[in-house]
Write an enzyme that holds these catalytic residues in place. Structure first.
Site, PDB file in Angstrom:
ATOM      1  N   HIS A  80      35.722  37.487  42.221  1.00 55.27           N
ATOM      2  CA  HIS A  80      37.038  37.017  41.801  1.00 55.27           C
ATOM      3  C   HIS A  80      36.895  35.625  41.216  1.00 55.27           C
ATOM      4  O   HIS A  80      36.064  34.845  41.676  1.00 55.27           O
ATOM      5  CB  HIS A  80      38.000  36.974  42.996  1.00 55.27           C
ATOM      6  CG  HIS A  80      39.427  36.968  42.581  1.00 55.27           C
ATOM      7  ND1 HIS A  80      40.087  35.807  42.248  1.00 55.27           N
ATOM      8  CD2 HIS A  80      40.299  37.983  42.395  1.00 55.27           C
ATOM      9  CE1 HIS A  80      41.326  36.124  41.892  1.00 55.27           C
ATOM     10  NE2 HIS A  80      41.483  37.427  41.958  1.00 55.27           N
TER      11      HIS A  80
ATOM     12  N   ASP B 223      41.019  45.322  44.571  1.00 58.06           N
ATOM     13  CA  ASP B 223      40.830  46.660  43.996  1.00 58.06           C
ATOM     14  C   ASP B 223      39.869  47.531  44.800  1.00 58.06           C
ATOM     15  O   ASP B 223      39.865  48.746  44.629  1.00 58.06           O
ATOM     16  CB  ASP B 223      40.312  46.546  42.553  1.00 58.06           C
ATOM     17  CG  ASP B 223      41.384  46.008  41.622  1.00 58.06           C
ATOM     18  OD1 ASP B 223      42.527  46.470  41.746  1.00 58.06           O
ATOM     19  OD2 ASP B 223      41.085  45.138  40.802  1.00 58.06           O
TER      20      ASP B 223
HETATM   21  N1  CMC Z   1      29.157  42.547  40.557  1.00 58.16           N
HETATM   22  C1  CMC Z   1      27.992  41.900  40.412  1.00 58.16           C
HETATM   23  N2  CMC Z   1      27.907  40.574  40.134  1.00 58.16           N
HETATM   24  C2  CMC Z   1      29.058  39.912  40.015  1.00 58.16           C
HETATM   25  C3  CMC Z   1      30.305  40.518  40.171  1.00 58.16           C
HETATM   26  C4  CMC Z   1      30.332  41.892  40.454  1.00 58.16           C
HETATM   27  N3  CMC Z   1      31.478  42.528  40.601  1.00 58.16           N
HETATM   28  N4  CMC Z   1      31.272  39.618  39.997  1.00 58.16           N
HETATM   29  C5  CMC Z   1      30.668  38.470  39.734  1.00 58.16           C
HETATM   30  N5  CMC Z   1      29.326  38.645  39.747  1.00 58.16           N
HETATM   31  C6  CMC Z   1      28.314  37.619  39.505  1.00 58.16           C
HETATM   32  C7  CMC Z   1      28.101  37.430  38.014  1.00 58.16           C
HETATM   33  O1  CMC Z   1      27.122  38.305  37.513  1.00 58.16           O
HETATM   34  C8  CMC Z   1      27.660  35.986  37.974  1.00 58.16           C
HETATM   35  O2  CMC Z   1      26.328  35.946  38.453  1.00 58.16           O
HETATM   36  P1  CMC Z   1      25.259  34.910  37.859  1.00 58.16           P
HETATM   37  O3  CMC Z   1      25.833  33.559  38.171  1.00 58.16           O
HETATM   38  O4  CMC Z   1      24.024  35.257  38.599  1.00 58.16           O
HETATM   39  O5  CMC Z   1      25.220  35.184  36.395  1.00 58.16           O
HETATM   40  C9  CMC Z   1      28.526  35.332  39.041  1.00 58.16           C
HETATM   41  O6  CMC Z   1      28.819  36.366  39.980  1.00 58.16           O
HETATM   42  C10 CMC Z   1      29.818  34.747  38.490  1.00 58.16           C
HETATM   43  O7  CMC Z   1      30.526  35.812  37.850  1.00 58.16           O
HETATM   44  P2  CMC Z   1      31.466  35.682  36.580  1.00 58.16           P
HETATM   45  O8  CMC Z   1      31.521  36.976  35.864  1.00 58.16           O
HETATM   46  O9  CMC Z   1      31.105  34.459  35.801  1.00 58.16           O
HETATM   47  O10 CMC Z   1      32.835  35.421  37.282  1.00 58.16           O
HETATM   48  P3  CMC Z   1      34.232  35.419  36.579  1.00 58.16           P
HETATM   49  O11 CMC Z   1      35.074  34.495  37.355  1.00 58.16           O
HETATM   50  O12 CMC Z   1      34.131  35.180  35.127  1.00 58.16           O
HETATM   51  O13 CMC Z   1      34.718  36.924  36.754  1.00 58.16           O
HETATM   52  C11 CMC Z   1      35.542  38.895  37.674  1.00 58.16           C
HETATM   53  C12 CMC Z   1      35.542  37.365  37.759  1.00 58.16           C
HETATM   54  C13 CMC Z   1      36.623  39.409  38.594  1.00 58.16           C
HETATM   55  C14 CMC Z   1      35.858  39.302  36.231  1.00 58.16           C
HETATM   56  C15 CMC Z   1      34.163  39.416  38.071  1.00 58.16           C
HETATM   57  O14 CMC Z   1      33.908  39.099  39.423  1.00 58.16           O
HETATM   58  C16 CMC Z   1      34.040  40.906  37.847  1.00 58.16           C
HETATM   59  O15 CMC Z   1      33.747  41.340  36.727  1.00 58.16           O
HETATM   60  N6  CMC Z   1      34.267  41.739  38.907  1.00 58.16           N
HETATM   61  C17 CMC Z   1      34.260  43.186  38.742  1.00 58.16           C
HETATM   62  C18 CMC Z   1      35.577  43.671  38.171  1.00 58.16           C
HETATM   63  C19 CMC Z   1      36.690  43.592  39.183  1.00 58.16           C
HETATM   64  O16 CMC Z   1      36.546  44.005  40.316  1.00 58.16           O
HETATM   65  N7  CMC Z   1      37.848  43.082  38.743  1.00 58.16           N
HETATM   66  C20 CMC Z   1      39.046  42.963  39.578  1.00 58.16           C
HETATM   67  C21 CMC Z   1      39.356  41.535  39.850  1.00 58.16           C
HETATM   68  S1  CMC Z   1      40.526  41.256  41.188  1.00 58.16           S
HETATM   69  C22 CMC Z   1      41.968  42.081  40.799  1.00 58.16           C
HETATM   70  C23 CMC Z   1      42.536  41.770  39.488  1.00 58.16           C
HETATM   71  O17 CMC Z   1      42.758  40.642  39.121  1.00 58.16           O
HETATM   72  O18 CMC Z   1      42.800  42.725  38.754  1.00 58.16           O
END
Ligand code: CMC
Length: 384
Positions: free
Chosen positions: A270, A321
């Site tokens: 998140h 989710d």
């Molecule tokens: N699986 C594997 N690695 C992850 C995940 C995940 N679900 N989420 C974050 N990471 C890792 C990412 O690869 C990165 O690692 P590194 O620093 O080694 O490159 C680190 O954590 C930071 O991630 P980010 O993508 O820069 O984080 P963000 O704040 O841009 O993204 C997010 C947040 C929710 C988009 C992301 O965690 C994600 O894609 N999660 C999966 C999709 C998901 O479950 N979305 C629902 C979000 S909550 C409900 C809503 O708002 O709808």
């Protein structure tokens, strides 16, 4: 040829560029507060744990729209307004019946909501529109689900809660108390969540002085993506992929494999929470109880194995989710409807933010750093 002006710009040299607007505070709000370190969430003054324990979805709608809880009469009035607004205009119903049966439910919801704008009374104010959208979205979702299965559409009831009526229209039979409470609690938990992508979209559309239907149509489009609301459907698809593997299903190896390949696991991580999402606690409890009750314990156990592996390998926790997927699955809802249920709840937060934006509006218009070429000379088409 013009002299090239393309420079290799190191974006880290530009601290004013926040990729994904990470950490940017764009508005003040009274709608919700998130503490990403402690894992706390508050809707207009009330902690999510208190609301999960006590509130109905309709009370949460009133709370978000008015920044206070309704008294008995006010709740009664809101319930009757919602009930009166559940029906759909005939052309919208025709669209739902006749559209492509294999269309994505979120795409149908988005188009139907957009159509509703053409059938609202000219004198309907924003409050009336918010009530109409909240009342009609469950009808759209249930009607499309029945139409695509070749079943008769079930008309909404003139009584009962939003949760009760939605399950009734979906299944064609009245739900029991436990199913209604499960659905209602899911609606309470998904209602509002600060400056998430879809709410930001709604506020951005509102800020151009456009209308509520345009703002909500845009918000549904933003919610649909798998990085936002679409993640709940993706979680269920992951679990069903494991199920197809039968005895070979290994959630730990599956999770590690995803991480090794640098793929994201849906339902985890998140932007704001750096700990367990407080909504996930409630959904986890529901998921456990319902999975046991309905013989889907293995899905819950796989979920827990994935949670443990993600924590150990990446120190990442599940979000709202993750466990909502198994909750919906256990009450018999098709996976591709899960994001629509999210929308059916979040309409309360989106419209609350619309009111707030409109009351203190300024056009939302950030800037972008240009990294392209400059001073190119025109090349006639024959010479390109
Ligand atoms: N699986 C594997 N690695 C992850 C995940 C995940 N679900 N989420 C974050 N990471 C890792 C990412 O690869 C990165 O690692 P590194 O620093 O080694 O490159 C680190 O954590 C930071 O991630 P980010 O993508 O820069 O984080 P963000 O704040 O841009 O993204 C997010 C947040 C929710 C988009 C992301 O965690 C994600 O894609 N999660 C999966 C999709 C998901 O479950 N979305 C629902 C979000 S909550 C409900 C809503 O708002 O709808």
């Amino acid at each position: 040829m013009a002299e090239k002006n393309l420079q290799n710009i190191d974006l880290s040299e530009y601290p004013h560029i926040n990729r994904g607007l990470d950490g940017i505070v764009a508005f003040s709000t009274t709608k919700s507060f998130i503490d990403g370190q402690s894992g706390d969430l508050i809707y207009s003054g009330y902690h999510i744990d208190i609301l999960a324990e006590n509130a109905t979805f309709e009370e949460v709608c009133f709370l978000l729209w008015n920044d206070r809880l309704p008294n008995k009469q006010e709740l009664h009035d809101l319930n009757s307004s919602l009930r009166k607004q559940r029906g759909l205009p005939a052309p919208v119903l025709d669209y739902i019946k006749n559209t492509n049966k294999s269309a994505e439910p979120m795409a149908v919801l988005r188009s139907a909501v957009s159509m509703l704008a053409d059938f609202q009374d000219d004198d309907a104010d924003d409050t009336a529109n918010a009530i109409a959208l909240t009342a009609k979205m469950p009808t759209i979702i249930a009607a499309f689900n029945r139409a695509r299965q070749g079943k008769d559409i079930v008309e909404p009831l003139a009584d009962g809660s939003t949760a009760f009526n939605f399950l009734y229209m979906l299944n064609g039979e009245k739900p029991g108390e436990a199913a209604e409470r499960t659905m209602d609690l899911c609606l309470v938990l998904h209602a509002e969540h600060g400056m998430n992508a879809s709410t930001f979209t709604a506020r951005t559309v509102c800020a151009t002085e456009s209308d509520m239907f345009s703002a909500i149509t845009g918000a549904i489009g933003a919610l649909k993506g798998p990085l936002h609301g679409g993640a709940n459907t993706a979680v269920m698809n992951t679990l069903l992929t494991l199920k197809e593997q039968g005895e070979d299903a290994d959630p730990v190896a599956f999770t590690k494999g995803k991480l090794e390949r640098k793929e994201k696991l849906m339902g985890f991580g998140h932007r704001v929470y750096k700990t367990f999402d407080p909504r996930a606690f409630h959904l986890r409890k529901m998921s456990k109880a319902l999975s046991e009750e309905t013989g889907h314990e293995y899905l819950y156990n796989w979920s827990e194995a994935m949670v443990k592996t993600m924590k150990e390998e990446k120190n990442i926790d599940p979000n709202v989710d993750f466990f909502s997927a198994t909750v919906y699955y256990s009450i018999g809802i098709q996976p591709d409807l899960y994001t629509c249920i999210f929308a059916m709840s979040r309409i309360s937060g989106w419209t609350a933010h619309f009111f707030e934006q409109k009351a203190n509006n300024r056009l939302i218009r950030p800037r972008a750093l240009y990294v392209g070429e400059k001073n190119l000379e025109w090349t006639p088409i024959e010479e390109r």
